[in-house]
Write a protein that holds these residues in place. Structure first.
Motif, PDB file in Angstrom:
ATOM      1  N   ARG A  23       1.005  -1.363  -0.168  1.00  0.00           N
ATOM      2  CA  ARG A  23       0.008   0.453   0.132  1.00  0.00           C
ATOM      3  C   ARG A  23       0.244   1.150  -0.180  1.00  0.00           C
ATOM      4  N   SER A  24       0.136   2.650   0.114  1.00  0.00           N
ATOM      5  CA  SER A  24       1.033   3.872  -0.030  1.00  0.00           C
ATOM      6  C   SER A  24       1.538   3.628   1.300  1.00  0.00           C
ATOM      7  N   SER A  27       0.127   4.628   4.452  1.00  0.00           N
ATOM      8  CA  SER A  27      -0.943   4.145   4.672  1.00  0.00           C
ATOM      9  C   SER A  27      -0.872   2.964   5.823  1.00  0.00           C
ATOM     10  N   GLU A 144       3.155   4.393  -8.808  1.00  0.00           N
ATOM     11  CA  GLU A 144       1.810   4.096  -8.690  1.00  0.00           C
ATOM     12  C   GLU A 144       0.916   5.341  -9.172  1.00  0.00           C
ATOM     13  N   ASP A 208      -8.977  10.074  -8.934  1.00  0.00           N
ATOM     14  CA  ASP A 208      -8.053  10.018  -7.699  1.00  0.00           C
ATOM     15  C   ASP A 208      -6.567  10.196  -7.959  1.00  0.00           C
ATOM     16  N   ASN A 351     -10.101   9.973   5.641  1.00  0.00           N
ATOM     17  CA  ASN A 351     -11.444   9.526   4.397  1.00  0.00           C
ATOM     18  C   ASN A 351     -12.639   9.035   5.031  1.00  0.00           C
ATOM     19  N   GLU A 400     -12.059   4.571  -4.335  1.00  0.00           N
ATOM     20  CA  GLU A 400     -11.918   3.497  -4.714  1.00  0.00           C
ATOM     21  C   GLU A 400     -12.179   2.820  -5.925  1.00  0.00           C
ATOM     22  N   LYS A 402      -8.109   1.398  -4.156  1.00  0.00           N
ATOM     23  CA  LYS A 402      -6.770   1.589  -4.574  1.00  0.00           C
ATOM     24  C   LYS A 402      -5.809   0.690  -4.385  1.00  0.00           C
TER      25      LYS A 402
END
Length: 412
Positions: A23-24, A27, A144, A208, A351, A400, A402
């Motif tokens: 994930r990023s 996060s 990403e 996004d 979020n 989403e 993601k």
């Protein structure tokens, strides 16, 4: 006419993709990052957190150079390989709620971004644009994708369905119970059809990744201006994107939390809010608004509902009707003194996929003093604002799907 082209992705080998994908960076909690860095030598987190190797926090240009070095090491060790032919990549995500997202990973044009073929709907935070542009310039890759959305298209949908009949290149499930599959599209006929369908589209929309796309555009401008031999086909003219049909998007809101009351007491704040809102104290029971122009507020251990007094607020444009803009124009700016949403450190964002209790926890911890919740916007509302040439306040949407970092990488 949208110029969406195939590219030669740098990708993990099939046996290691589930270990590489991450994930990023932001996060993860500190404990989660430590665990993955300690226990998984193939995690993409080792690339974006190169200081772990030296047990040292490293920032700025020194970190960027080390990120580049870690990336090259992954290539040298054959953890990453690069496709020999430009391809599109069909990417499917099925989340834990069984919602399925199907899209195409491709390279989108920075010139389209400049010419408003790629439509923007959300304002960005300036320093983040510049920082990430400098990062990209040094590391030389993007891992990403920006999430773009396009009107549902029968031809593209048919090609996706045809390709998905074959064995996928990747299939892995994360600890969050999201299942990821990727197919490589290297058939010349299918590649040509996909490119043509996008060329027939007058516009596509950023769903996004406004900061990532803006930073890629700034990088394009820098490199173009400093390249006397510029042709328009250099890799820096494009940025990696994940394009999905509009019907596949899932839109959540971003709730706002503010560090202080701008010198006001609780009672003074409520009195000022009463000028624009009908206020009801909901006590300690978590409250989330159910319709547009209604907000929740958490203050001093209690929830409040705020109903906009329509006679006190004039709606003249599509932006005026946006809840995030109403909140800014009626509360954040005039009462709490937050004038520059792009750069003010007093405001934070949570979020809306997380429940309203997350906002409560941020305030109860003492890090913030007041929070505001709202309902998510609709896709048509987002498109109308973009088409009208307006920009929504930063963090107006949490969208989403993601994607995981490191599954496809775009070099420039």
């Amino acid at each position: 006419m949208a110029n969406i082209i195939p590219f030669k992705a740098v990708r993990p080998t099939r046996d290691k993709v589930s270990l590489v994908a991450a994930r990023s960076y932001q996060s993860y909690t500190l404990e989660q990052r430590e665990s993955r860095l300690r226990d998984n030598p193939f995690s993409f987190l080792h690339i974006v957190n190169p200081g772990y190797k030296f047990d040292k926090q490293i920032s700025g240009e020194a970190r960027y150079n080390l990120v580049r070095n870690r990336f090259l090491e992954f290539k040298e060790d054959s953890i990453f390989v690069q496709d020999t032919k430009p391809c599109y990549y069909i990417y499917q995500i099925t989340d834990r709620d069984h919602q399925v997202f199907n899209g195409i990973v491709a390279a989108a044009s920075a010139e389209d971004y400049e010419n408003d073929v790629i439509k923007k709907h959300e304002d960005t935070i300036e320093f983040r644009e510049v920082v990430f542009k400098d990062y990209l310039k040094t590391v030389g890759f993007n891992a990403e994708p920006v999430l773009l959305t396009y009107p549902d298209n029968a031809v593209i949908a048919q090609i996706i369905a045809e390709v998905q009949k074959e064995r996928s290149e990747y299939e892995f499930t994360t600890t969050y119970r999201d299942t990821h599959l990727l197919w490589k599209v290297d058939n010349d006929t299918q590649i040509q059809k996909i490119a043509q369908e996008f060329q027939h589209m007058k516009r596509v929309y950023i769903a996004d990744g406004h900061h990532r796309s803006s930073s890629s555009y700034l990088l394009y401008k820098d490199l173009k201006e400093n390249n006397p031999q510029h042709t328009g086909m250099e890799p820096y003219n494009f940025f990696m994107s994940y394009l999905i049909p509009e019907s596949d998007l899932k839109i959540h809101e971003f709730n706002r939390v503010i560090k202080d009351l701008n010198g006001l007491s609780k009672e003074e704040l409520l009195i000022q809010l009463d000028m624009m809102y009908r206020i009801e104290n909901r006590g300690q029971t978590p409250y989330h608004p159910s319709k547009k122009h209604h907000f929740s507020m958490y203050l001093d251990g209690e929830f409040y509902s705020l109903y906009l007094r329509k006679a006190s607020y004039t709606i003249e444009t599509s932006l005026d009707a946006l809840d995030a803009q109403i909140l800014y124009k009626t509360i954040l700016q005039p009462i709490l003194g937050i004038k520059d949403l792009r750069n003010d450190s007093r405001i934070g964002y949570i979020n809306g996929k997380k429940d309203i209790v997350s906002m409560k926890s941020a305030i109860d911890s003492g890090n913030y003093s007041v929070g505001f919740g709202m309902v998510p916007i609709f896709m048509e509302e987002m498109k109308t604002i973009a088409d009208d040439g307006f920009k929504m306040p930063p963090k107006s949407t949490f969208i989403e799907p993601k994607l995981r970092c490191g599954v496809t990488i775009y070099e420039f």
